[in-house]
Scaffold this motif. Structure first.
Motif, PDB file in Angstrom:
ATOM      1  N   UNK A  67       0.822  -1.200   0.000  1.00  0.00           N
ATOM      2  CA  UNK A  67       0.000   0.000   0.000  1.00  0.00           C
ATOM      3  C   UNK A  67       0.865   1.262   0.000  1.00  0.00           C
ATOM      4  N   UNK A  68       1.848   1.306   0.877  1.00  0.00           N
ATOM      5  CA  UNK A  68       2.698   2.500   0.961  1.00  0.00           C
ATOM      6  C   UNK A  68       3.547   2.674  -0.281  1.00  0.00           C
ATOM      7  N   UNK A  69       4.054   1.580  -0.827  1.00  0.00           N
ATOM      8  CA  UNK A  69       4.867   1.670  -2.034  1.00  0.00           C
ATOM      9  C   UNK A  69       4.049   2.253  -3.189  1.00  0.00           C
ATOM     10  N   UNK A  70       2.819   1.789  -3.338  1.00  0.00           N
ATOM     11  CA  UNK A  70       1.955   2.337  -4.399  1.00  0.00           C
ATOM     12  C   UNK A  70       1.699   3.818  -4.155  1.00  0.00           C
ATOM     13  N   UNK A  71       1.398   4.175  -2.910  1.00  0.00           N
ATOM     14  CA  UNK A  71       1.149   5.573  -2.558  1.00  0.00           C
ATOM     15  C   UNK A  71       2.337   6.446  -2.954  1.00  0.00           C
ATOM     16  N   UNK A  72       3.529   6.060  -2.550  1.00  0.00           N
ATOM     17  CA  UNK A  72       4.714   6.876  -2.838  1.00  0.00           C
ATOM     18  C   UNK A  72       5.027   6.922  -4.328  1.00  0.00           C
ATOM     19  N   UNK A  73       4.859   5.791  -5.012  1.00  0.00           N
ATOM     20  CA  UNK A  73       5.078   5.756  -6.457  1.00  0.00           C
ATOM     21  C   UNK A  73       4.045   6.631  -7.170  1.00  0.00           C
ATOM     22  N   UNK A  74       2.816   6.618  -6.685  1.00  0.00           N
ATOM     23  CA  UNK A  74       1.748   7.411  -7.274  1.00  0.00           C
ATOM     24  C   UNK A  74       2.014   8.905  -7.114  1.00  0.00           C
ATOM     25  N   UNK A 124      -8.798  12.763 -14.965  1.00  0.00           N
ATOM     26  CA  UNK A 124      -8.475  11.660 -15.873  1.00  0.00           C
ATOM     27  C   UNK A 124      -7.022  11.217 -15.717  1.00  0.00           C
ATOM     28  N   UNK A 125      -6.104  12.170 -15.690  1.00  0.00           N
ATOM     29  CA  UNK A 125      -4.684  11.825 -15.507  1.00  0.00           C
ATOM     30  C   UNK A 125      -4.468  11.183 -14.149  1.00  0.00           C
ATOM     31  N   UNK A 126      -5.140  11.708 -13.128  1.00  0.00           N
ATOM     32  CA  UNK A 126      -4.999  11.150 -11.774  1.00  0.00           C
ATOM     33  C   UNK A 126      -5.415   9.690 -11.752  1.00  0.00           C
ATOM     34  N   UNK A 127      -6.457   9.361 -12.480  1.00  0.00           N
ATOM     35  CA  UNK A 127      -6.923   7.978 -12.552  1.00  0.00           C
ATOM     36  C   UNK A 127      -5.892   7.106 -13.269  1.00  0.00           C
ATOM     37  N   UNK A 128      -5.427   7.541 -14.421  1.00  0.00           N
ATOM     38  CA  UNK A 128      -4.531   6.707 -15.231  1.00  0.00           C
ATOM     39  C   UNK A 128      -3.131   6.578 -14.638  1.00  0.00           C
ATOM     40  N   UNK A 129      -2.702   7.522 -13.839  1.00  0.00           N
ATOM     41  CA  UNK A 129      -1.353   7.452 -13.262  1.00  0.00           C
ATOM     42  C   UNK A 129      -1.189   6.325 -12.247  1.00  0.00           C
ATOM     43  N   UNK A 130      -2.287   5.713 -11.844  1.00  0.00           N
ATOM     44  CA  UNK A 130      -2.165   4.535 -10.973  1.00  0.00           C
ATOM     45  C   UNK A 130      -1.463   3.395 -11.705  1.00  0.00           C
ATOM     46  N   UNK A 131      -1.656   3.312 -13.008  1.00  0.00           N
ATOM     47  CA  UNK A 131      -0.946   2.281 -13.781  1.00  0.00           C
ATOM     48  C   UNK A 131       0.557   2.514 -13.750  1.00  0.00           C
ATOM     49  N   UNK A 132       0.976   3.769 -13.893  1.00  0.00           N
ATOM     50  CA  UNK A 132       2.409   4.085 -13.820  1.00  0.00           C
ATOM     51  C   UNK A 132       2.953   3.783 -12.433  1.00  0.00           C
ATOM     52  N   UNK A 133       2.198   4.154 -11.417  1.00  0.00           N
ATOM     53  CA  UNK A 133       2.629   3.886 -10.041  1.00  0.00           C
ATOM     54  C   UNK A 133       2.803   2.394  -9.816  1.00  0.00           C
ATOM     55  N   UNK A 135       3.532   0.138 -12.033  1.00  0.00           N
ATOM     56  CA  UNK A 135       4.725  -0.312 -12.763  1.00  0.00           C
ATOM     57  C   UNK A 135       6.007   0.075 -12.027  1.00  0.00           C
ATOM     58  N   UNK A 136       5.971   1.179 -11.310  1.00  0.00           N
ATOM     59  CA  UNK A 136       7.168   1.651 -10.591  1.00  0.00           C
ATOM     60  C   UNK A 136       7.327   1.046  -9.202  1.00  0.00           C
ATOM     61  N   UNK A 137       6.295   0.468  -8.639  1.00  0.00           N
ATOM     62  CA  UNK A 137       6.335   0.019  -7.241  1.00  0.00           C
ATOM     63  C   UNK A 137       7.295  -1.165  -7.071  1.00  0.00           C
ATOM     64  N   UNK A 138       8.375  -0.936  -6.345  1.00  0.00           N
ATOM     65  CA  UNK A 138       9.391  -1.967  -6.111  1.00  0.00           C
ATOM     66  C   UNK A 138       8.806  -3.203  -5.435  1.00  0.00           C
ATOM     67  N   UNK A 139       7.905  -2.980  -4.496  1.00  0.00           N
ATOM     68  CA  UNK A 139       7.363  -4.094  -3.722  1.00  0.00           C
ATOM     69  C   UNK A 139       6.408  -4.914  -4.599  1.00  0.00           C
ATOM     70  N   UNK A 140       5.518  -4.259  -5.333  1.00  0.00           N
ATOM     71  CA  UNK A 140       4.595  -4.988  -6.212  1.00  0.00           C
ATOM     72  C   UNK A 140       5.367  -5.768  -7.273  1.00  0.00           C
ATOM     73  N   UNK A 141       6.490  -5.236  -7.714  1.00  0.00           N
ATOM     74  CA  UNK A 141       7.313  -5.929  -8.710  1.00  0.00           C
ATOM     75  C   UNK A 141       8.079  -7.104  -8.110  1.00  0.00           C
ATOM     76  N   UNK A 142       8.031  -7.254  -6.804  1.00  0.00           N
ATOM     77  CA  UNK A 142       8.806  -8.289  -6.116  1.00  0.00           C
ATOM     78  C   UNK A 142       7.969  -9.467  -5.636  1.00  0.00           C
ATOM     79  N   UNK A 143       6.656  -9.392  -5.789  1.00  0.00           N
ATOM     80  CA  UNK A 143       5.805 -10.472  -5.299  1.00  0.00           C
ATOM     81  C   UNK A 143       5.269 -11.299  -6.464  1.00  0.00           C
TER      82      UNK A 143
END
Length: 158
Positions: A67-74, A124-133, A135-143
């Motif tokens: 959760x925190x990783x996504x928040x910070x990446x977002x 609209x950008x705020x919604x779509x930037x969750x996809x970028x977040x 992709x950038x989240x180190x923790x989500x990329x590790x599970x």
């Protein structure tokens, strides 16, 4: 910039009741987690595994890290995308399934961020930037299980 980043934590079991692990019910699952320069974190097993429900457990910590990783990446993605975030809350949930042999695994985590932005033109950008977040989240990329996000974007009331 590319680089390696190393992390360390000391986990100290504090649950010896006098006879160590002489039996499954004979010891407490209390642990203290320490990272130099940070507050100590009282931890334990989850309550179904004879843990102390008032302490952080590994499952809580994994969910919190995602959760925190996504928040910070977002937030980082929003800066680059010209979106001014004024508020962010996430009610994340995770599903862990026991395998019947003493182990188990998370099957999925769902992040439900509620974001408040400064202007309607940013929605609209705020919604779509969750996809970028994501992709950038180190923790989500590790599970090895899906981490989904179901965001809601609101505009600051005038």
């Amino acid at each position: 910039m590319f680089g390696e980043h190393r992390y360390s934590v000391r986990a100290t079991w504090t649950g010896d009741r006098g006879s160590g692990t002489s039996g499954y019910r004979d010891y407490d699952r209390s642990v203290t987690l320490v990272v130099p320069g940070k507050l100590e974190l009282p931890a334990s097993a989850d309550k179904p595994f004879r843990g102390d429900p008032t302490r952080w457990n590994p499952e809580d910590l994994l969910l919190a890290a995602l959760s925190e990783c996504h928040l910070l990446s977002y937030l980082h993605a929003c800066v680059g995308g010209g979106v001014v975030v004024l508020g962010y809350e996430d009610d994340a949930t995770g599903l862990m399934v026991e395998d019947g042999r003493g182990g188990g695994a998370f099957r999925e985590v769902v992040l439900r961020p509620r974001v408040t932005v400064a202007e309607e033109s940013m929605r609209e950008a705020a919604q779509s930037l969750h996809d970028q977040a994501h992709a950038w989240c180190f923790i989500a990329n590790s599970v090895n299980f899906p981490v989904r996000h179901e965001p809601t974007v609101r505009v600051r009331p005038r």
